[in-house]
Design a protein around this motif. Structure first.
Motif: not given
Length: 396
Positions: A39-40, A146, A158, A160, A182, A185, A275-276
């Protein structure tokens, strides 16, 4: 055999900071270490499964078999058993059932499957992420967000998105978003569509209630909806609960003891994960009958989580206004006729990871309970830190 995290570290595959971040997420949000590494963006699914197979000395299923599972294999077990066991039967030949699972070394599960189906069972390794995706695809099994994104071929860090030269106000907002974890995607990531989001996949646990004699009902004002009946409370002493919280070994234990402590100050208490940019229900404890928890995810504005808190430490306190965060949290809990609710943050490493929701039905909250609930959230954060440190020593 060395723990998987230590194995990855020795292989030089994943950096120590990435392992520490994944360990923290695993403790606070649940799931497995490999899932959080994928996920990371620290690992791809293919890398994770290759390392797991090597680490456990097991086989992975052929890619073509997973892409086109045998329909007869998919029909061997009913949907509820596949959901319960978290396995994927993908091939049936010569009285042998080929099954993908998270731990093919689970001999008890393999033996139980053989006995239940009357077939020989050959287990294969499949990562949690890919398994849940395939279960959703072939059996309609709900999975956490997830697991909703289709497995990608390469890790994505990630990214931004920002305007070229945002005004100072936007920069402040971006810093707030980063402070509470936060973000947008990453490049190439896709989120669920509006329809899927509305039905969300986080399955909320049922609200637990006390099996105690019902207390006399109080009459509600004629203009308000009749509140659900309330049960009498039988709570363990606070000192016992605090000791239990200090000794908790995982997130579920932390939540259970924390909510029992919270119910010394409010008859309705629930713990939500943040989360997120989304809030989801983890656990709830209530003295009231009639609640129906819902599987839902609530978008949260970073300015709420980083805004000015009330005197007692609450982010929000008062009558839930329509469409407010506390109102949406109450709706997820099936709450009605709530006169006053409060929401307290659990902050870990400078980020809000949990929200504690409390209310007292048609009555006002106890004003003296606010500082105690704020302190409780600090105890929860300390419990997380202790468990994370313990897991790091094991994994690293």
């Amino acid at each position: 055999m060395a723990p998987f995290g230590k194995y990855l570290s020795k292989q030089g595959t994943v950096s120590r900071p990435a392992l520490e971040e994944a360990t923290q997420a695993m403790v606070v949000f649940g799931g497995r270490l490999g899932t959080h590494l994928v996920e990371s963006g620290a690992l791809t699914l293919e890398q994770l499964e290759n390392h797991l197979a090597q680490y456990l000395s097991v086989s992975t299923p052929p890619a073509e078999a997973l892409a086109r599972p045998d329909p007869k294999a998919l029909e061997v077990l009913p949907r509820y058993r596949v959901t319960e066991l978290k396995i994927l039967p993908f091939r049936l030949e010569d009285r042998t059932l080929h099954v993908a699972m998270r731990d093919p070394r689970d001999t008890a599960l393999v033996s139980a499957l053989a006995k239940e189906t009357g077939l020989r069972v050959r287990p294969y390794l499949l990562s949690e992420v890919r398994l849940f995706f395939l279960l959703q695809q072939h059996f309609g099994v709900d999975a956490a967000t997830r697991y909703q994104r289709k497995p990608s071929a390469a890790p994505k860090k990630p990214a931004r998105k920002r305007a070229a030269k945002p005004p100072a106000r936007d920069e402040d907002r971006e810093r707030q978003r980063q402070a509470v974890g936060i973000g947008g995607l990453g490049a190439g990531e896709e989120f669920v569509d509006e329809q899927t989001f509305a039905s969300m996949v986080w399955t909320a646990p049922k609200t637990e209630r006390l099996d105690t004699p019902e207390a006399p009902r109080s009459e509600a004002p004629a203009e308000e909806p009749t509140p659900p009946p309330r049960r009498g409370r039988q709570l363990l002493p606070l000192d016992q609960l605090l000791v239990a919280l200090d000794r908790a070994q995982d997130r579920s234990e932390v939540a259970r003891h924390a909510l029992e402590i919270a119910r010394h100050h409010a008859p309705m208490a629930a713990l939500f994960a943040v989360r997120n940019g989304l809030v989801r229900l983890l656990h709830a404890r209530s003295d009231f009958d009639g609640e129906r928890t819902e599987a839902t995810a609530i978008p949260v504005d970073a300015t709420v989580l980083s805004g000015t808190v009330e005197e007692d430490g609450a982010l929000l306190r008062g009558a839930p206004s329509p469409h407010s965060l506390s109102d949406k949290m109450g709706r997820a809990l099936g709450r009605q006729a709530v006169r006053e609710a409060a929401v307290y943050p659990v902050t870990l490493a400078g980020r809000v990871v949990n929200l504690l929701y409390v209310d007292n039905g048609p009555e006002h909250l106890d004003a003296e309970g606010g500082p105690a609930l704020r302190e409780l959230c600090e105890f929860v954060a300390k419990a997380y830190e202790r468990i994370i440190l313990s897991r790091k020593k094991t994994l690293l």
